[in-house]
Design a protein around this motif. Structure first.
Motif, PDB file in Angstrom:
ATOM      1  N   ASP A 144     -15.648  10.738  10.959  1.00  0.00           N
ATOM      2  CA  ASP A 144     -16.582  10.812  12.076  1.00  0.00           C
ATOM      3  C   ASP A 144     -17.397   9.529  12.164  1.00  0.00           C
ATOM      4  O   ASP A 144     -18.166   9.333  13.105  1.00  0.00           O
ATOM      5  CB  ASP A 144     -17.507  12.023  11.926  1.00  0.00           C
ATOM      6  N   THR A 145     -17.244   8.655  11.177  1.00  0.00           N
ATOM      7  CA  THR A 145     -17.780   7.301  11.256  1.00  0.00           C
ATOM      8  C   THR A 145     -16.672   6.378  11.752  1.00  0.00           C
ATOM      9  O   THR A 145     -15.497   6.757  11.804  1.00  0.00           O
ATOM     10  CB  THR A 145     -18.257   6.815   9.871  1.00  0.00           C
ATOM     11  N   ASP A 146     -17.027   5.168  12.126  1.00  0.00           N
ATOM     12  CA  ASP A 146     -16.019   4.155  12.467  1.00  0.00           C
ATOM     13  C   ASP A 146     -15.501   3.557  11.159  1.00  0.00           C
ATOM     14  O   ASP A 146     -16.286   3.049  10.352  1.00  0.00           O
ATOM     15  CB  ASP A 146     -16.627   3.057  13.342  1.00  0.00           C
ATOM     16  N   VAL A 147     -14.199   3.614  10.952  1.00  0.00           N
ATOM     17  CA  VAL A 147     -13.603   3.218   9.678  1.00  0.00           C
ATOM     18  C   VAL A 147     -12.813   1.922   9.856  1.00  0.00           C
ATOM     19  O   VAL A 147     -11.930   1.835  10.722  1.00  0.00           O
ATOM     20  CB  VAL A 147     -12.688   4.321   9.120  1.00  0.00           C
ATOM     21  N   VAL A 148     -13.121   0.929   9.045  1.00  0.00           N
ATOM     22  CA  VAL A 148     -12.417  -0.357   9.058  1.00  0.00           C
ATOM     23  C   VAL A 148     -11.652  -0.499   7.743  1.00  0.00           C
ATOM     24  O   VAL A 148     -12.245  -0.383   6.666  1.00  0.00           O
ATOM     25  CB  VAL A 148     -13.390  -1.533   9.233  1.00  0.00           C
ATOM     26  N   PHE A 149     -10.354  -0.736   7.825  1.00  0.00           N
ATOM     27  CA  PHE A 149      -9.553  -0.838   6.607  1.00  0.00           C
ATOM     28  C   PHE A 149      -8.326  -1.709   6.855  1.00  0.00           C
ATOM     29  O   PHE A 149      -7.963  -2.000   7.991  1.00  0.00           O
ATOM     30  CB  PHE A 149      -9.110   0.548   6.125  1.00  0.00           C
ATOM     31  N   THR A 150      -7.712  -2.123   5.776  1.00  0.00           N
ATOM     32  CA  THR A 150      -6.492  -2.928   5.810  1.00  0.00           C
ATOM     33  C   THR A 150      -5.317  -2.034   5.435  1.00  0.00           C
ATOM     34  O   THR A 150      -5.359  -1.378   4.393  1.00  0.00           O
ATOM     35  CB  THR A 150      -6.589  -4.101   4.821  1.00  0.00           C
ATOM     36  N   TRP A 151      -4.286  -1.984   6.266  1.00  0.00           N
ATOM     37  CA  TRP A 151      -3.151  -1.111   5.951  1.00  0.00           C
ATOM     38  C   TRP A 151      -2.394  -1.620   4.726  1.00  0.00           C
ATOM     39  O   TRP A 151      -2.098  -0.866   3.813  1.00  0.00           O
ATOM     40  CB  TRP A 151      -2.208  -1.013   7.149  1.00  0.00           C
ATOM     41  N   ASN A 152      -2.084  -2.896   4.724  1.00  0.00           N
ATOM     42  CA  ASN A 152      -1.362  -3.510   3.610  1.00  0.00           C
ATOM     43  C   ASN A 152      -2.193  -4.661   3.059  1.00  0.00           C
ATOM     44  O   ASN A 152      -2.467  -5.621   3.772  1.00  0.00           O
ATOM     45  CB  ASN A 152      -0.006  -4.043   4.084  1.00  0.00           C
ATOM     46  N   GLY A 153      -2.599  -4.534   1.799  1.00  0.00           N
ATOM     47  CA  GLY A 153      -3.411  -5.584   1.188  1.00  0.00           C
ATOM     48  C   GLY A 153      -2.546  -6.792   0.851  1.00  0.00           C
ATOM     49  O   GLY A 153      -1.844  -6.793  -0.157  1.00  0.00           O
ATOM     50  N   THR A 154      -2.595  -7.814   1.683  1.00  0.00           N
ATOM     51  CA  THR A 154      -1.729  -8.974   1.490  1.00  0.00           C
ATOM     52  C   THR A 154      -1.962  -9.652   0.151  1.00  0.00           C
ATOM     53  O   THR A 154      -1.028 -10.180  -0.449  1.00  0.00           O
ATOM     54  CB  THR A 154      -1.952  -9.996   2.625  1.00  0.00           C
ATOM     55  N   SER A 156      -3.196  -8.145  -2.629  1.00  0.00           N
ATOM     56  CA  SER A 156      -3.118  -7.229  -3.770  1.00  0.00           C
ATOM     57  C   SER A 156      -1.769  -6.533  -3.874  1.00  0.00           C
ATOM     58  O   SER A 156      -1.458  -5.937  -4.904  1.00  0.00           O
ATOM     59  CB  SER A 156      -4.218  -6.168  -3.685  1.00  0.00           C
ATOM     60  N   GLY A 157      -0.983  -6.564  -2.790  1.00  0.00           N
ATOM     61  CA  GLY A 157       0.309  -5.885  -2.814  1.00  0.00           C
ATOM     62  C   GLY A 157       0.190  -4.376  -2.816  1.00  0.00           C
ATOM     63  O   GLY A 157       1.108  -3.676  -3.226  1.00  0.00           O
ATOM     64  N   VAL A 158      -0.939  -3.852  -2.336  1.00  0.00           N
ATOM     65  CA  VAL A 158      -1.175  -2.414  -2.268  1.00  0.00           C
ATOM     66  C   VAL A 158      -1.272  -2.003  -0.809  1.00  0.00           C
ATOM     67  O   VAL A 158      -2.015  -2.602  -0.037  1.00  0.00           O
ATOM     68  CB  VAL A 158      -2.469  -2.028  -3.013  1.00  0.00           C
ATOM     69  N   ARG A 159      -0.527  -0.959  -0.440  1.00  0.00           N
ATOM     70  CA  ARG A 159      -0.511  -0.531   0.950  1.00  0.00           C
ATOM     71  C   ARG A 159      -0.818   0.955   1.075  1.00  0.00           C
ATOM     72  O   ARG A 159      -0.690   1.729   0.125  1.00  0.00           O
ATOM     73  CB  ARG A 159       0.854  -0.798   1.564  1.00  0.00           C
ATOM     74  N   MET A 160      -1.188   1.351   2.286  1.00  0.00           N
ATOM     75  CA  MET A 160      -1.314   2.764   2.611  1.00  0.00           C
ATOM     76  C   MET A 160       0.078   3.392   2.568  1.00  0.00           C
ATOM     77  O   MET A 160       1.008   2.884   3.212  1.00  0.00           O
ATOM     78  CB  MET A 160      -1.890   2.912   4.012  1.00  0.00           C
ATOM     79  N   ALA A 181       1.699  -5.635   7.598  1.00  0.00           N
ATOM     80  CA  ALA A 181       2.395  -4.353   7.668  1.00  0.00           C
ATOM     81  C   ALA A 181       3.226  -4.222   8.931  1.00  0.00           C
ATOM     82  O   ALA A 181       4.333  -3.654   8.905  1.00  0.00           O
ATOM     83  CB  ALA A 181       1.384  -3.206   7.601  1.00  0.00           C
ATOM     84  N   ALA A 182       2.713  -4.722  10.054  1.00  0.00           N
ATOM     85  CA  ALA A 182       3.419  -4.587  11.328  1.00  0.00           C
ATOM     86  C   ALA A 182       4.810  -5.199  11.237  1.00  0.00           C
ATOM     87  O   ALA A 182       4.979  -6.297  10.715  1.00  0.00           O
ATOM     88  CB  ALA A 182       2.623  -5.271  12.441  1.00  0.00           C
ATOM     89  N   PHE A 183       5.802  -4.486  11.715  1.00  0.00           N
ATOM     90  CA  PHE A 183       7.218  -4.858  11.697  1.00  0.00           C
ATOM     91  C   PHE A 183       7.870  -4.679  10.326  1.00  0.00           C
ATOM     92  O   PHE A 183       9.020  -5.056  10.152  1.00  0.00           O
ATOM     93  CB  PHE A 183       7.448  -6.297  12.188  1.00  0.00           C
ATOM     94  N   ALA A 184       7.156  -4.083   9.367  1.00  0.00           N
ATOM     95  CA  ALA A 184       7.761  -3.815   8.061  1.00  0.00           C
ATOM     96  C   ALA A 184       7.444  -2.413   7.560  1.00  0.00           C
ATOM     97  O   ALA A 184       8.139  -1.907   6.687  1.00  0.00           O
ATOM     98  CB  ALA A 184       7.289  -4.832   7.029  1.00  0.00           C
ATOM     99  N   ALA A 309       3.985   4.594  -5.032  1.00  0.00           N
ATOM    100  CA  ALA A 309       3.853   5.032  -3.644  1.00  0.00           C
ATOM    101  C   ALA A 309       3.042   4.067  -2.802  1.00  0.00           C
ATOM    102  O   ALA A 309       3.152   4.076  -1.565  1.00  0.00           O
ATOM    103  CB  ALA A 309       3.208   6.421  -3.593  1.00  0.00           C
ATOM    104  N   THR A 310       2.216   3.246  -3.452  1.00  0.00           N
ATOM    105  CA  THR A 310       1.366   2.314  -2.694  1.00  0.00           C
ATOM    106  C   THR A 310       1.810   0.863  -2.839  1.00  0.00           C
ATOM    107  O   THR A 310       1.087  -0.041  -2.424  1.00  0.00           O
ATOM    108  CB  THR A 310      -0.107   2.439  -3.137  1.00  0.00           C
ATOM    109  N   ARG A 311       2.991   0.625  -3.406  1.00  0.00           N
ATOM    110  CA  ARG A 311       3.454  -0.748  -3.572  1.00  0.00           C
ATOM    111  C   ARG A 311       3.952  -1.307  -2.248  1.00  0.00           C
ATOM    112  O   ARG A 311       4.774  -0.704  -1.568  1.00  0.00           O
ATOM    113  CB  ARG A 311       4.565  -0.797  -4.623  1.00  0.00           C
ATOM    114  N   SER A 312       3.468  -2.489  -1.917  1.00  0.00           N
ATOM    115  CA  SER A 312       3.862  -3.148  -0.675  1.00  0.00           C
ATOM    116  C   SER A 312       5.325  -3.548  -0.704  1.00  0.00           C
ATOM    117  O   SER A 312       5.865  -3.918  -1.752  1.00  0.00           O
ATOM    118  CB  SER A 312       3.005  -4.397  -0.459  1.00  0.00           C
ATOM    119  N   ASN A 313       5.954  -3.481   0.469  1.00  0.00           N
ATOM    120  CA  ASN A 313       7.321  -4.002   0.599  1.00  0.00           C
ATOM    121  C   ASN A 313       7.327  -5.370   1.265  1.00  0.00           C
ATOM    122  O   ASN A 313       8.389  -5.886   1.596  1.00  0.00           O
ATOM    123  CB  ASN A 313       8.205  -3.030   1.378  1.00  0.00           C
ATOM    124  N   THR A 314       6.145  -5.961   1.468  1.00  0.00           N
ATOM    125  CA  THR A 314       6.077  -7.313   2.044  1.00  0.00           C
ATOM    126  C   THR A 314       5.453  -8.280   1.038  1.00  0.00           C
ATOM    127  O   THR A 314       6.132  -9.144   0.501  1.00  0.00           O
ATOM    128  CB  THR A 314       5.292  -7.321   3.365  1.00  0.00           C
TER     129      THR A 314
END
Length: 393
Positions: A144-154, A156-160, A181-184, A309-314
């Motif tokens: 219910d708040t405005d949430v700012v986050f990074t989908w894929n941590g470039t 750290s190699g950690v992603r949603m 994250a976009a396109f991957a 489960a949270t390891r980046s593929n990029t």
């Protein structure tokens, strides 16, 4: 399947096979396979971006992006200045302040957004952070708040792993930096109100241009809320209380590079040739999996992301785990330098704010065969540096 190590003790032998393309930088990233400057010959150089030909190219970039990413028809897509950073800042400065915010960060760029909101905009915000290699429990966030986050941590190699934690009936906006994250990775558009990325990441485009994707809820916020602070011209998305629709059909706020636009269009065409979004995701997954298997087969290196489960593929981030290493930063830099001097892996050092280690880009423009050819060299470089440490002792 783990990659076997070449003989590398005592007389450390070099591998014989080299990557055809040693570019593993996490931004700007490798150009699409087969890229040639001649591919850009149709760029309308020396023409106004407001001429019919320029506007047509810009509109095509927007619509091809929509089609490839599966962005809903009622979402707006705009090309904005200053890469992903410009797109995120534009969203935060234009939309935040209407309600409390929650800032979520698990790596350096997310931490940068925290600084901008808390120290520059001075917005009332809850800050949730996690260490490198970890991720914030997104189910604990108040949407219910405005949430700012990074989908894929470039860095750290950690992603949603997915967007399941984000409720469909939220009252706040979700502002998502999705640049690596976009396109991957599969972005759930119904869970994202503002999504940003840059051309220089997964599609190997050129720098300085950002993409801003707005849901109807984000547009409503823009048209019903006026921030308390003045907005620079390049951040203004409304006029007279209405969205400036031209921005979202290719009438950019400032002058874009038509050469970079042509390059992006060519990258989008290439993306279609490898199966579109699903093909790009599969390529990134195959690249990352080759590195994951290498880590499983060697006890001296590991993924920085703890949870598979949270390891980046990029942006795959790695750490050295051998207890013979006394100074991790010096050792990692020596390995990266050795690989670069051999011309087999360029720009793979960890980000300056991240833990010591390596960062290897695995987005779809990278060929799996190049990853597989590079990994024995990484094995060689590690053992060569370990041997150097022993000799220096």
């Amino acid at each position: 399947m783990a990659i076997s190590k070449p003989a590398s003790h005592g007389n450390v032998r070099k591998p014989t096979t080299r990557p055809a393309n040693p570019r593993f930088s996490s931004g700007p990233c490798a150009k699409p396979p087969g890229f040639k400057l001649d591919n850009l010959s149709d760029a309308p150089l020396g023409r106004s971006h407001r001429a019919a030909v320029g506007k047509a190219k810009l509109k095509a970039a927007i619509e091809e992006t929509r089609d490839l990413l599966g962005v809903p028809a009622d979402y707006r897509i705009g090309i904005v200045p200053a890469s992903d950073t410009g797109a995120v800042e534009m969203a935060m400065w234009s939309m935040l302040g209407a309600r409390k915010a929650t800032m979520v960060a698990w790596e350096s760029f997310g931490a940068g957004w925290v600084t901008d909101v808390v120290k520059q905009l001075k917005i009332d915000a809850e800050v949730k952070t996690a260490e490198y290699g970890q991720i914030v429990d997104m189910a604990s966030v108040d949407y219910d708040t405005d949430v700012v986050f990074t989908w894929n941590g470039t860095t750290s190699g950690v992603r949603m792993p997915n967007g399941d934690a984000i409720p469909a009936d939220r009252d706040g906006l979700t502002i998502c930096d999705a640049t690596s994250a976009a396109f991957a990775q599969d972005l759930p558009w119904d869970k994202l109100d503002v999504t940003t990325f840059s051309w220089q990441k997964v599609l190997g485009g050129e720098a300085a241009h950002g993409m801003l994707i707005l849901s109807p809820r984000a547009v409503e916020r823009l048209e019903t809320y006026t921030p308390a602070w003045p907005l620079p011209k390049v951040f203004r998305l409304t006029k007279g209380g209405k969205l400036i629709e031209g921005i979202f059909v290719g009438e950019t706020i400032n002058t874009p590079s038509m050469l970079a636009v042509e390059d992006y269009l060519q990258a989008l065409d290439w993306a279609r040739s490898v199966g579109g979004l699903k093909g790009l995701m599969a390529r990134a997954d195959a690249n990352a999996q080759a590195i994951f298997a290498f880590c499983e087969g060697n006890d001296w290196i590991a993924n920085l992301a703890d949870d598979p489960a949270t390891r980046s593929n990029t942006s795959v981030c790695l750490k050295f785990t051998d207890d013979r290493i006394s100074d991790g930063a010096v050792f990692a830099k020596a390995v990266a330098k050795r690989l670069e001097s051999e011309g087999v892996a360029l720009d793979i050092g960890a980000y300056r704010d991240a833990p010591a280690g390596l960062r290897i880009w695995c987005g779809g423009t990278v060929e799996t065969s190049d990853i597989e050819a590079m990994l024995p060299w990484l094995d060689w470089a590690f053992h060569a540096e370990i041997e150097a440490l022993a000799q220096a002792a």
